[in-house]
Design a protein around this motif. Structure first.
Motif, mmCIF file in Angstrom:
data_model
loop_
_atom_site.group_PDB
_atom_site.id
_atom_site.type_symbol
_atom_site.label_atom_id
_atom_site.label_comp_id
_atom_site.label_asym_id
_atom_site.label_seq_id
_atom_site.Cartn_x
_atom_site.Cartn_y
_atom_site.Cartn_z
ATOM 1 N N THR A 124 10.521 -5.905 30.133
ATOM 2 C CA THR A 124 10.992 -5.874 28.533
ATOM 3 C C THR A 124 9.237 -5.207 28.781
ATOM 4 O OG1 THR A 124 12.222 -7.542 28.284
ATOM 5 C CG2 THR A 124 11.009 -6.624 26.306
ATOM 6 N N THR A 125 9.494 -3.836 27.690
ATOM 7 C CA THR A 125 8.350 -3.689 27.937
ATOM 8 C C THR A 125 8.128 -4.606 25.975
ATOM 9 O OG1 THR A 125 8.229 -0.971 28.203
ATOM 10 C CG2 THR A 125 7.097 -1.162 26.421
ATOM 11 N N ALA A 126 7.692 -4.764 25.523
ATOM 12 C CA ALA A 126 6.147 -5.277 23.792
ATOM 13 C C ALA A 126 5.587 -4.804 23.636
ATOM 14 C CB ALA A 126 6.220 -6.933 24.620
ATOM 15 N N VAL A 127 4.960 -4.167 24.251
ATOM 16 C CA VAL A 127 3.956 -3.285 22.848
ATOM 17 C C VAL A 127 3.677 -2.343 23.803
ATOM 18 C CG1 VAL A 127 1.337 -3.151 22.653
ATOM 19 C CG2 VAL A 127 3.052 -5.354 22.082
ATOM 20 N N LYS A 128 3.723 -0.754 23.196
ATOM 21 C CA LYS A 128 3.205 0.311 24.094
ATOM 22 C C LYS A 128 2.363 1.358 23.351
ATOM 23 C CE LYS A 128 6.171 4.381 25.757
ATOM 24 N NZ LYS A 128 7.778 4.846 26.299
ATOM 25 N N ASP A 129 1.686 1.597 24.049
ATOM 26 C CA ASP A 129 0.405 2.759 23.081
ATOM 27 C C ASP A 129 -0.163 2.859 21.958
ATOM 28 O OD1 ASP A 129 0.957 4.497 26.057
ATOM 29 O OD2 ASP A 129 2.005 4.986 24.856
ATOM 30 N N VAL A 130 -0.700 1.091 21.621
ATOM 31 C CA VAL A 130 -1.336 1.020 20.895
ATOM 32 C C VAL A 130 -2.959 1.016 20.724
ATOM 33 C CG1 VAL A 130 -2.189 -1.459 19.180
ATOM 34 C CG2 VAL A 130 0.431 -1.242 19.882
ATOM 35 N N ASN A 131 -2.799 2.215 19.720
ATOM 36 C CA ASN A 131 -4.667 2.396 19.723
ATOM 37 C C ASN A 131 -4.375 1.924 18.147
ATOM 38 O OD1 ASN A 131 -4.817 4.297 21.673
ATOM 39 N ND2 ASN A 131 -2.646 5.180 20.991
ATOM 40 N N LEU A 132 -6.381 1.206 18.037
ATOM 41 C CA LEU A 132 -6.469 1.010 16.581
ATOM 42 C C LEU A 132 -8.163 0.049 17.576
ATOM 43 C CD1 LEU A 132 -5.836 -0.733 14.113
ATOM 44 C CD2 LEU A 132 -5.195 -2.841 14.859
ATOM 45 N N CYS A 190 -3.364 -7.115 8.153
ATOM 46 C CA CYS A 190 -2.298 -7.382 8.383
ATOM 47 C C CYS A 190 -1.638 -6.773 8.809
ATOM 48 C CB CYS A 190 -2.314 -8.038 7.283
ATOM 49 S SG CYS A 190 -2.625 -10.071 5.882
ATOM 50 N N PHE A 191 -0.876 -7.423 10.004
ATOM 51 C CA PHE A 191 0.285 -6.575 10.888
ATOM 52 C C PHE A 191 0.946 -7.295 10.521
ATOM 53 C CE2 PHE A 191 -4.129 -6.803 13.568
ATOM 54 C CZ PHE A 191 -3.537 -5.849 14.513
ATOM 55 N N VAL A 192 2.250 -6.242 10.070
ATOM 56 C CA VAL A 192 3.633 -6.993 9.631
ATOM 57 C C VAL A 192 4.269 -6.106 11.218
ATOM 58 C CG1 VAL A 192 2.596 -7.396 7.006
ATOM 59 C CG2 VAL A 192 3.443 -4.547 7.262
ATOM 60 N N GLY A 193 5.892 -5.897 10.386
ATOM 61 C CA GLY A 193 6.698 -5.393 11.135
ATOM 62 C C GLY A 193 7.820 -6.633 11.606
ATOM 63 N N PRO A 194 9.082 -6.478 11.936
ATOM 64 C CA PRO A 194 10.301 -6.876 12.249
ATOM 65 C C PRO A 194 10.047 -7.875 13.210
ATOM 66 C CG PRO A 194 10.254 -4.858 13.378
ATOM 67 C CD PRO A 194 8.985 -4.357 12.698
ATOM 68 N N LEU A 208 -3.986 -9.616 0.468
ATOM 69 C CA LEU A 208 -4.877 -10.926 0.976
ATOM 70 C C LEU A 208 -5.995 -9.001 2.491
ATOM 71 C CD1 LEU A 208 -3.288 -13.191 3.880
ATOM 72 C CD2 LEU A 208 -4.915 -13.475 2.115
ATOM 73 N N SER A 209 -4.871 -7.829 2.372
ATOM 74 C CA SER A 209 -5.777 -7.613 3.556
ATOM 75 C C SER A 209 -6.995 -6.187 2.506
ATOM 76 C CB SER A 209 -4.890 -7.053 4.838
ATOM 77 O OG SER A 209 -3.742 -5.927 3.549
ATOM 78 N N SER A 210 -7.943 -5.625 3.661
ATOM 79 C CA SER A 210 -8.193 -4.199 3.121
ATOM 80 C C SER A 210 -7.775 -2.897 4.170
ATOM 81 C CB SER A 210 -9.989 -4.366 4.111
ATOM 82 O OG SER A 210 -10.006 -5.381 5.062
ATOM 83 N N LYS A 211 -6.555 -3.573 5.109
ATOM 84 C CA LYS A 211 -5.391 -2.353 5.746
ATOM 85 C C LYS A 211 -4.473 -2.750 5.873
ATOM 86 C CE LYS A 211 -9.063 0.626 7.444
ATOM 87 N NZ LYS A 211 -9.762 0.636 9.001
ATOM 88 N N VAL A 212 -3.138 -2.734 5.642
ATOM 89 C CA VAL A 212 -2.698 -3.449 6.701
ATOM 90 C C VAL A 212 -1.862 -2.048 7.539
ATOM 91 C CG1 VAL A 212 0.137 -3.783 5.929
ATOM 92 C CG2 VAL A 212 -1.508 -4.363 4.310
ATOM 93 N N ALA A 213 -1.737 -3.091 9.237
ATOM 94 C CA ALA A 213 -1.314 -2.549 10.102
ATOM 95 C C ALA A 213 0.463 -2.041 10.447
ATOM 96 C CB ALA A 213 -1.497 -2.940 11.353
ATOM 97 N N VAL A 214 1.225 -1.184 10.166
ATOM 98 C CA VAL A 214 2.456 -1.264 10.615
ATOM 99 C C VAL A 214 3.202 -0.963 11.346
ATOM 100 C CG1 VAL A 214 5.360 -0.546 9.344
ATOM 101 C CG2 VAL A 214 2.917 -0.884 7.162
ATOM 102 N N SER A 246 1.559 3.087 11.329
ATOM 103 C CA SER A 246 0.437 3.473 9.834
ATOM 104 C C SER A 246 -0.254 1.927 10.185
ATOM 105 C CB SER A 246 1.281 3.467 8.482
ATOM 106 O OG SER A 246 2.353 4.762 8.804
ATOM 107 N N ASN A 247 -1.714 3.210 9.286
ATOM 108 C CA ASN A 247 -3.069 2.076 9.213
ATOM 109 C C ASN A 247 -3.239 2.208 7.335
ATOM 110 O OD1 ASN A 247 -4.732 0.027 9.921
ATOM 111 N ND2 ASN A 247 -6.046 1.394 11.159
ATOM 112 N N ILE A 248 -2.251 1.154 6.708
ATOM 113 C CA ILE A 248 -2.860 1.344 5.122
ATOM 114 C C ILE A 248 -3.365 1.189 4.551
ATOM 115 C CG2 ILE A 248 -0.964 1.426 3.321
ATOM 116 C CD1 ILE A 248 1.342 1.190 4.922
#
Length: 256
Positions: free
Chosen positions: A23-31, A40-44, A207-213, A223-225
């Motif tokens: 199972t690939t849980a995370v793929k090619d995250v750049n941050l 804040c990290f949001v997502g399903p 809460l956040s200064s940025k929201v990582a979707v 997106s990094n909003i």
């Protein structure tokens, strides 16, 4: 107050995690995460948010890509005792009183009783629980238990605080109160960086200064909003058109 941004604290480049079952849980995250940010990290569900946090803390190894914390590997960063983690469950030891629960990380480091109790009382004052030092967890409300858990994370004076849905099980009134307290604590420490997982878009924007979707698994950051509104933020911020518009923008990114 303006948002505090300084040096890069966490760097993820092509970060991926594949579990032994394939199972690939995370793929090619750049941050890049800078000192003093509140992200804040949001997502399903199942998109890899918690997996990213576990890799940052060294609880999980990454499979591919690069991950640096303070310019070091996660294992080296953990040895410096500058990373703290707050889980959704308060994980308090039921046989220890509040002060001993909070002081536990310092006890494990070999800090003297006098010094660790002084630090425990300092952070309990910070979270508004100075009167609870001798109480047992069973005598506390759900919100108070979470405050104790936050105090325990803060007792080591971490540079990086990770929080995995810490307010998810609380009622809305308690949740909003703790959101405000958390921001107050963060603003008092000019160097602490906070990473916060939530499924609640309203909470993320407040809460956040940025929201990582993040996308559905395998998780990527789509997106990094930026949240371009000054701190401190009070209840009035939740009722502004700007707040509602940004909540809508984040929700649209999540929907797509």
């Amino acid at each position: 107050m303006t948002v505090k941004t300084k040096n890069v604290l966490v760097n993820m480049s092509g970060l991926s995690k594949i579990f032994p079952n394939g199972t690939t849980a995370v793929k090619d995250v750049n941050l890049e995460i800078k000192e003093g940010e509140f992200i804040c990290f949001v997502g399903p569900s199942g998109c890899g948010k918690s997996t990213i946090f576990k890799m940052i803390t060294g609880l999980e190894d990454h499979t591919n890509g690069e991950l640096e914390i303070f310019g070091h590997s996660p294992d080296e960063a953990r040895k410096q005792n500058e990373v703290a983690f707050v889980f959704q469950d308060h994980t308090l030891l039921p046989w220890k009183n509040v002060r001993d629960n909070v002081a536990l990380p310092l006890q494990l480091k070999g800090v003297s009783k006098k010094e660790r109790y002084a630090e425990a009382e300092r952070v309990l004052e910070l979270v508004g629980l100075a009167h609870t030092t001798t109480m047992l967890p069973r005598e506390l409300s759900g919100g108070m238990k979470m405050r104790v858990s936050i105090a325990r994370a803060l007792v080591t004076r971490p540079r990086l605080l990770l929080m995995d849905e810490p307010f998810g099980a609380l009622d809305e009134i308690t949740r909003q109160s703790l959101q405000e307290e958390l921001l107050n604590i963060w603003q008092k420490d000019s160097s602490m960086t906070v990473l916060f997982i939530t499924h609640n878009v309203f909470e993320a924007v407040y809460l956040s200064s940025k929201v990582a979707v993040m996308t559905p698994g395998p998780g990527k950051i789509s997106s990094n909003i930026e949240v371009p509104y000054a701190y401190p933020r009070g209840d009035q911020f939740r009722t502004t058109p700007e707040f509602g518009e940004l909540v809508g923008d984040v929700s649209k990114v999540l929907d797509h």
